[in-house]
Each structure stands twice: as structure tokens, then as C-alpha cells.
Motif scaffolding. Sequence first.
Motif, PDB file in Angstrom:
ATOM      1  N   LEU A 218       0.825  -1.201   0.000  1.00  0.00           N
ATOM      2  CA  LEU A 218       0.000   0.000   0.000  1.00  0.00           C
ATOM      3  C   LEU A 218       0.862   1.256   0.000  1.00  0.00           C
ATOM      4  O   LEU A 218       0.599   2.216  -0.731  1.00  0.00           O
ATOM      5  N   GLN A 219       1.916   1.256   0.821  1.00  0.00           N
ATOM      6  CA  GLN A 219       2.810   2.405   0.876  1.00  0.00           C
ATOM      7  C   GLN A 219       3.522   2.618  -0.456  1.00  0.00           C
ATOM      8  O   GLN A 219       3.633   3.744  -0.943  1.00  0.00           O
ATOM      9  N   GLU A 220       4.011   1.510  -1.059  1.00  0.00           N
ATOM     10  CA  GLU A 220       4.687   1.625  -2.352  1.00  0.00           C
ATOM     11  C   GLU A 220       3.730   2.149  -3.421  1.00  0.00           C
ATOM     12  O   GLU A 220       4.103   2.994  -4.246  1.00  0.00           O
ATOM     13  N   LEU A 221       2.502   1.628  -3.414  1.00  0.00           N
ATOM     14  CA  LEU A 221       1.519   2.086  -4.399  1.00  0.00           C
ATOM     15  C   LEU A 221       1.174   3.560  -4.174  1.00  0.00           C
ATOM     16  O   LEU A 221       1.034   4.328  -5.132  1.00  0.00           O
ATOM     17  N   THR A 222       1.057   3.953  -2.906  1.00  0.00           N
ATOM     18  CA  THR A 222       0.778   5.355  -2.602  1.00  0.00           C
ATOM     19  C   THR A 222       1.898   6.262  -3.087  1.00  0.00           C
ATOM     20  O   THR A 222       1.655   7.324  -3.672  1.00  0.00           O
ATOM     21  N   GLU A 223       3.146   5.832  -2.852  1.00  0.00           N
ATOM     22  CA  GLU A 223       4.281   6.617  -3.320  1.00  0.00           C
ATOM     23  C   GLU A 223       4.300   6.703  -4.839  1.00  0.00           C
ATOM     24  O   GLU A 223       4.615   7.750  -5.414  1.00  0.00           O
ATOM     25  N   ALA A 224       3.971   5.562  -5.513  1.00  0.00           N
ATOM     26  CA  ALA A 224       3.934   5.576  -6.974  1.00  0.00           C
ATOM     27  C   ALA A 224       2.875   6.550  -7.494  1.00  0.00           C
ATOM     28  O   ALA A 224       3.104   7.284  -8.459  1.00  0.00           O
TER      29      ALA A 224
END
Length: 443
Positions: A218-224
Motif C-alpha cells: 500500500l505504501q509503495e503504491l501510494t508513493e507511486a
Amino acid sequence: MAEFSISVVQDEFSCSVCLDLLKNPVTIPCGHSFCMVCINKCWDEEDQKKIYSCPHCRHTFTSRPVVSKNTMLAEVVEKLKKTRLQAAPPDHSSADPEDVECDFCTGRKHKAVQSCLVCLASFCEAHLQPHYQSPAFKKHKLVKASRRLQEQICSQHDKLLEVYCRTDQQCICMLCMLDDHKAHYTVSLAAEISEKQKQVVETQRKYKERIQQREKELQELTEAVENHKRSAQTAVKDSEKIFTEMILSIESIRSEVRQMIRDQEKAAVSRAEERLKRLKQEITELKRRDADLEKLSFTEDHIHFLQVTNTKFILDCLHHLLKEVQIILPPEPKSREDFLQYSCQLTLHPNTAHKLLLLSERNTVVTRSKTVQPYPDHPDRFDEWPQVLCRESLLKQRSHSPVYEQFVWQFGRCSARPDGRCSYTQLLMNSAELRQWEDFTAF
């Protein structure tokens, strides 16, 4: 016994609406008593129907009875309150709807603190004391107060469920082991609970790992997503900047073209007015000569007529007339000095300059550099040959000649020479042909 008596008496003096001791008790015509606030609230809700009823016996009244405080009943209730406060233990508390009620309390139920698996009942602090004091209850098993006591008792033998049958995956009592579950794989309930708890802990561990993994994703997707948003915002700003420059450039060119058209219009009108002036003068002169000839045609002096109308006179007049209306054109430019009088300052376009070219002095001077210049990427920039384009401009009008009016600057292309100087080629166009003239240094 005293507590039981108080509970019985309290039930008799309780309001059937709020289920508490009467407050400002009133007695209605049917004989039942209520709190003054409670009965008035009930009848306020029945005002629209105009039919009033007793909340206890449902006796109806066609008109709303007038109620007043029952003084004698109020005194009895006050004495009962004092007696209850003296007899009731200070730690007794009433059970809330979500609490387990004591099975032995009568009247107002108190909160149960423990349940007995032998008695299959729940007890408050007061009624639990015999289990601590009497030897007859020493072997009774007490657990936390629960409403699910019947689920812990075997429905077939009415015994406590103490064994777990792993063969049938169910809880059984000791007598079930001797009957239906005689040859089954059984363990104590405590052992099975311990094993299940280990499984629950392992399952929780796996869930936590999955939660951590999903949170990381979720964090990686949010950053992306944030990176995409920032990239899109940057692209929008860059495109806005490019389009703004294009619009300004177009506006500048439009202004130059408008001015060119106005200048050409002014020059053309000036020439036309000059020619109109000459034509009017010629017409005046021709009319004067025509009048003279008209007079001459009616003259009776034949000798004079023949002398004036000889051939040489007519030819001279006609020659003079043609000479006056002839357009004298200036010579075409041939030398460098002739062309320089029609020259103008060119401005180099920074978006087209090769990255090995250095622009300076308001983009009018270009030199070749050994280091790459930090120009931004642009679709019009030269990337193979060290060249730069000049902005298109108009040749200054220096003559009213129709030939020179058609001279314009078509294009200027600057190339860096090996010695660091700059040269450009001028392309000139006139009404007769397109000629390419010699290169000459700009500086």
C-alpha cells in the motif's frame, strides 16, 4: 431475610413505567400509582387521541384525569428508601442490560459476578457468599459470569463438558467417553484449548505478516501514485511554459506582420496618391491642349493652321506626353554596400542553437564552445551540425521602387566557423529571379 423483605416491599411501591421507587407518587382513578412525571409523560403522548389509559391495567378514561401528589404514599416511599439504604450492602449494584443478572435476586436484579457450573446459575456478590462459606459448595466450580451456562453442560447426561473428542471434533462429558465415544481419540478440554490457542497464535502471526506485506504494498503504491501526480504536474507546467512561449512568439510575429502590412499600405497609398496627382496634372494639360486644338480646328487662318499642325509638332507633343508618364526605376543592387543599406539586425533563436554554440549579447552574437551548453531539450534544436536559426524579420524599406518593395529577408541560417566566428547566408528575392548572394561576416 431482611433483604428479601425489602425487595418485596420495594416491588409494591415501584412505578410500572420507570420500574423504580415512586417519585412524587400520584394515584389515578383506577387505583394504580405512578410517578407524577411518568404518568404525565404517558398522557401527553395520548393527547392527540383524546383517550387516556392506565399504563398498568390499560383502563381508559374519556377525559384526562387531574392528578395530585399522594402525600401518604410519598411518606411511605421515603421511609422505604431510608430502610433500603440501611439494609442494602454498599457494594450492591444494579445490572445493566449488557450485564449478566443474578439468578437469585428478586425484584431489582443485581449484576452477577460469577457463575456456578454445578448449580448452572449466576450469582451477585451477596448471593455468592454461600459458595465461599458453606462446605456443601466447596466442590462447585465457579467461572466468570456467563449467559451461556447451558452450552457447557452435556444435553444427554446433564454433566459438565470436560473432555474433547478429536475424532468427532466436539466437547463431551465423562459419561460420553464410556458410551458413544468409547473408542475415540479424546483429550482433556484444557489440553485441547491449549492446542487451539497455539494454532490461533500461529494464525495471528501469519495474519500479521500478511498485514505488514499489504501495508508495504500500500505504501509503495501510494508513493507511486504521488510520483505520477508530481510527474503529471511537472509535465503540465512545462507544457504551459512551452505554449506560453509559442503564443508570445506568434503574437510577436502577428504584430510584425501587421506592421509590415501597414507600412506597405502606407507606401502603396503614397505612391498611388503621387500617381493620381500626376495623372490629374496630365489630364489638365491634355484638356488644355485639346482645347487649343479645338480652337485651332475652327480657325479661318489656314496658313496658321498648317504651320501649327505639322507632323513634327504632333510627334513632339506625343513624345513629351509619353516621357512624362514613364516610370523611372533605380538600378538593382550589385555590391555589398548596395545591399547593406537594406540590411537589419537579426536575432538568434536560442531554442534552435546547437549545444556547442554559445549565445551572448542579447542573442545577437554566437561563438563556438568546447563545452556543452546546458540548453533545455527542444524539437527545433540542431543536434548534428553546429548551427542556429535566426528569427524571421522584414527588410527595411529604403525606396519606393516597385522592384525593391519585393525584397524581404527569407531566412537566415548561422553556422559556426572553425575559428569561432559566425557567418550567415542572406537569400534575397525580387520580381525577376531568386538569387543567392555571397557570404559576408556578421561582425
